[in-house]
Write a protein that holds these residues in place. Structure first.
Motif, short mmCIF file in Angstrom:
data_model
loop_
_atom_site.label_atom_id
_atom_site.label_comp_id
_atom_site.label_asym_id
_atom_site.label_seq_id
_atom_site.Cartn_x
_atom_site.Cartn_y
_atom_site.Cartn_z
N ASP A 111 20.94 10.29 -3.50
CA ASP A 111 21.53 10.20 -4.80
C ASP A 111 21.11 9.02 -5.49
OD1 ASP A 111 22.84 12.76 -4.69
OD2 ASP A 111 24.86 11.72 -4.12
N GLU A 112 21.27 8.94 -6.91
CA GLU A 112 21.02 7.75 -7.55
C GLU A 112 22.28 7.03 -8.31
OE1 GLU A 112 17.89 8.55 -10.23
OE2 GLU A 112 16.32 8.84 -8.66
N ALA A 113 22.36 5.80 -8.38
CA ALA A 113 23.39 5.28 -8.91
C ALA A 113 22.95 4.01 -10.00
CB ALA A 113 24.70 4.62 -8.07
N ILE A 114 23.21 3.99 -11.58
CA ILE A 114 22.75 2.95 -12.02
C ILE A 114 23.78 1.74 -12.02
CG2 ILE A 114 22.43 2.53 -14.71
CD1 ILE A 114 22.09 5.41 -14.93
N ILE A 115 22.83 0.61 -12.09
CA ILE A 115 23.64 -0.65 -11.97
C ILE A 115 23.50 -1.71 -13.09
CG2 ILE A 115 24.09 -0.41 -9.44
CD1 ILE A 115 21.84 -2.55 -9.05
N PHE A 116 23.78 -2.46 -13.31
CA PHE A 116 23.39 -3.68 -14.41
C PHE A 116 22.34 -4.58 -13.77
CE2 PHE A 116 27.62 -2.87 -16.86
CZ PHE A 116 27.14 -1.60 -17.31
N ASN A 117 21.60 -5.04 -14.52
CA ASN A 117 20.65 -6.25 -14.09
C ASN A 117 20.56 -7.44 -15.10
OD1 ASN A 117 18.53 -7.40 -12.65
ND2 ASN A 117 16.94 -6.39 -13.57
N PRO A 118 21.17 -8.42 -14.76
CA PRO A 118 21.74 -8.93 -13.64
C PRO A 118 23.16 -8.55 -13.22
CG PRO A 118 21.71 -10.67 -15.03
CD PRO A 118 21.18 -9.63 -15.81
N VAL A 119 23.43 -8.55 -11.95
CA VAL A 119 24.67 -8.26 -11.52
C VAL A 119 24.84 -8.64 -10.10
CG1 VAL A 119 24.46 -5.85 -10.57
CG2 VAL A 119 26.74 -6.47 -11.76
N ASP A 120 26.14 -9.02 -9.71
CA ASP A 120 26.33 -9.26 -8.29
C ASP A 120 25.90 -8.05 -7.22
OD1 ASP A 120 28.68 -10.95 -6.64
OD2 ASP A 120 28.46 -9.11 -5.79
N GLN A 143 25.96 -12.24 -26.63
CA GLN A 143 27.01 -11.36 -27.29
C GLN A 143 26.23 -10.16 -27.79
OE1 GLN A 143 29.06 -14.11 -29.73
NE2 GLN A 143 29.20 -15.67 -28.26
N GLU A 144 25.17 -9.98 -27.78
CA GLU A 144 24.44 -8.97 -28.63
C GLU A 144 25.25 -7.55 -28.16
OE1 GLU A 144 22.71 -11.37 -27.12
OE2 GLU A 144 22.09 -12.52 -28.80
N PHE A 145 25.15 -6.73 -29.08
CA PHE A 145 25.53 -5.15 -28.97
C PHE A 145 24.73 -4.30 -27.83
CE2 PHE A 145 25.96 -0.74 -29.72
CZ PHE A 145 27.65 -0.53 -29.37
N VAL A 146 25.37 -3.91 -26.78
CA VAL A 146 24.43 -3.24 -25.94
C VAL A 146 24.68 -1.97 -26.18
CG1 VAL A 146 24.06 -2.71 -23.43
CG2 VAL A 146 24.92 -4.87 -24.20
N LYS A 173 29.49 -11.66 -19.86
CA LYS A 173 29.55 -10.77 -21.04
C LYS A 173 30.82 -9.77 -20.87
CE LYS A 173 28.32 -7.36 -23.99
NZ LYS A 173 28.32 -7.70 -25.30
N VAL A 174 31.58 -9.72 -21.84
CA VAL A 174 32.79 -9.07 -21.98
C VAL A 174 32.67 -7.89 -22.80
CG1 VAL A 174 35.34 -8.86 -22.69
CG2 VAL A 174 34.35 -10.98 -21.42
N PHE A 175 32.44 -6.61 -22.36
CA PHE A 175 31.92 -5.36 -23.16
C PHE A 175 33.27 -5.11 -24.17
CE2 PHE A 175 29.31 -5.39 -19.40
CZ PHE A 175 28.00 -5.37 -19.99
N THR A 176 32.66 -4.48 -25.45
CA THR A 176 33.52 -4.20 -26.49
C THR A 176 33.98 -2.67 -26.45
OG1 THR A 176 31.78 -3.56 -27.72
CG2 THR A 176 32.48 -5.93 -27.92
N PRO A 177 34.97 -2.46 -26.89
CA PRO A 177 35.13 -0.94 -27.01
C PRO A 177 34.34 -0.22 -27.19
CG PRO A 177 37.30 -2.27 -27.78
CD PRO A 177 36.02 -3.01 -27.54
N GLU A 179 31.18 -0.43 -27.19
CA GLU A 179 29.99 -0.24 -26.15
C GLU A 179 30.58 0.51 -25.09
OE1 GLU A 179 27.72 -4.71 -26.24
OE2 GLU A 179 29.98 -4.57 -25.49
N LEU A 180 31.60 0.66 -24.64
CA LEU A 180 32.26 1.02 -23.58
C LEU A 180 32.34 2.63 -23.80
CD1 LEU A 180 35.11 -1.46 -22.29
CD2 LEU A 180 32.99 -0.98 -21.26
N LYS A 181 32.71 2.80 -25.16
CA LYS A 181 32.68 4.31 -25.48
C LYS A 181 31.49 5.12 -25.39
CE LYS A 181 35.18 7.54 -27.77
NZ LYS A 181 36.20 8.38 -27.16
N ILE A 182 30.60 4.43 -25.69
CA ILE A 182 29.05 5.13 -25.49
C ILE A 182 29.06 5.31 -24.22
CG2 ILE A 182 26.53 4.76 -25.57
CD1 ILE A 182 27.28 2.88 -28.13
N LEU A 183 29.21 4.38 -23.27
CA LEU A 183 29.30 4.59 -21.82
C LEU A 183 29.73 5.74 -21.44
CD1 LEU A 183 27.27 2.96 -19.66
CD2 LEU A 183 29.58 1.82 -19.05
N GLY A 184 31.26 5.79 -21.72
CA GLY A 184 32.04 6.99 -21.34
C GLY A 184 31.48 8.24 -21.87
#
Length: 389
Positions: A111-120, A143-146, A173-177, A179-184
């Motif tokens: 399986d594949e899982a998407i992770i951020f880069n960079p990330v822990d 702070q640019e919109f992702v 980075k703290v993601f905005t609502p 940005e998170l809505k798109i991800l959801g």
């Protein structure tokens, strides 16, 4: 509460491991692992002392102490606008183990899982440990919109999960609502699980605010599994305590089975649950004071780094780490780490792929969860050393 005298370096040199005071040479200041130099809140020590005095240190329930589960659920209700239920909430041996358990529950070999880069590194490590493939998605500092719709190009029939780290370690980075809505919406469209790592969610600086992706709507929430912990906010790393929050019985059952808590092979220790329960119920004012101190240390750290030759640092919106671009020095991350250790007597974390992915190349990470005296001293050493390059 967070003045210079509060930090006991003598005790830290005996107890603070994981690249910190107990592991570095004498005279070196460690700005390495994201673990506070301050002692935990006094209420936590009092609660642990009271519990231990009875001298009964028995097995706890495999699904977690009732008071712990209730406290975690109430936290998400009251602080995150997330309707968590105690029966779908349970403790794990650290947030790190929680990430692994979620990967074990929802990913199979190939399986594949998407992770951020960079990330822990823990995301990639956990995914690969269960035989799956980590697919990186680049998120630059700032702070640019992702626009997460671009992430769709990485999705294949093998993709099963998106790993969200919010706030994002190491960039802050703290993601905005929005940005998170798109991800959801992407997760819903492609039938993906969202692993939401929220261990840093308390550490957010004004004027920014934190939004949990599970608070956006029910359809997104039903695809989300939250993992969090209490080491960053309350200094409980040595107690190895975190929590996982699911939002339906099917997910809760899968995670519980993967955790091995139903046997005595694994489990979260009772003392950690007592400490975390006390932290959530009684230590709000302590945490508020800690965040106020951290905001001052963030400003000091960013200012001094930007005054250093060859360094550029964007102020993090959250987390208590500074992610500094050192490409202007003409040196690699590893070279700067070695140079600062040997010349400035300050230990930092280099932006190497094994720690954060390829997106950290040309950066170093510094923790500023310490006293103003220690941080000022370290930053002065760094600035002096870099100005000699």
């Amino acid at each position: 509460m967070f003045d210079d005298s509060t930090v006991n370096v003598g005790i830290l040199k005996e107890r603070a491991y994981n690249l910190r005071w107990a592991t570095v040479p004498e005279g070196v200041i460690p700005l390495t692992a994201a673990d506070p130099d301050f002692p935990s809140a006094p209420q936590i020590a009092e609660a642990l002392t009271k519990f231990i005095k009875d001298r009964y240190l028995c097995y706890g329930p495999p699904e977690g102490l009732p008071q712990f589960k209730e406290s975690v659920a109430q936290f998400f209700h009251n602080k995150r606008n997330v309707p968590a239920k105690p029966e779908f909430t349970f403790p794990v041996d650290s947030a790190a183990f929680g990430i692994y358990v979620i990967c074990k529950a929802f990913l199979e070999k190939g399986d594949e899982a998407i992770i951020f880069n960079p990330v822990d590194f823990l995301f990639k490590y956990s995914i690969e440990t269960v035989g799956a493939v980590a697919v990186p998605y680049g998120i630059p500092p700032g702070q640019e919109f992702v626009d997460f719709w671009e992430l769709e190009t990485l999705i294949t029939p093998k993709t099963k999960m998106i790993c969200l780290c919010n706030p994002l370690n190491p960039t802050g980075k703290v993601f905005t609502p929005a940005e998170l809505k798109i991800l959801g919406e992407i997760a819903i469209k492609h039938n993906l699980i969202i692993l939401s790592d929220e261990i840093w969610s308390d550490i957010v600086y004004q004027p920014y605010t934190y939004t949990s992706i599970a608070s956006l709507d029910e359809s997104i929430r039903q695809r989300t599994i939250i993992v969090t912990g209490y080491s960053k906010s309350y200094g409980l790393a040595g107690l190895r305590i975190g929590s996982v929050v699911a939002f339906n019985q099917t997910h809760a059952d899968l995670i519980f089975k993967a955790s091995l808590h139903q046997s005595t092979v694994h489990g979260a220790n009772v003392l950690g649950q007592i400490a975390a329960t006390t932290a959530l119920n009684e230590c709000g004012p302590w945490l508020e004071g800690f965040i106020q101190h951290l905001q001052q240390m963030r400003d000091l750290c960013v200012s001094e780094l930007n005054a250093s030759k060859g360094v550029s640092c964007i102020a993090p919106q959250g987390c208590y780490v500074a992610f500094a671009d050192i490409t202007g020095t003409g040196k690699t991350s590893a070279e700067i780490q070695t140079y600062l250790l040997e010349t400035a007597k300050v230990a930092v974390v280099p932006g190497l792929p094994q720690w954060f992915g390829t997106g950290a190349d040309g950066y170093i990470r510094l923790s500023f969860a310490t006293s103003q005296e220690i941080l000022s001293n370290a930053l002065n050493h760094i600035k002096t050393a870099l100005n000699y390059l």
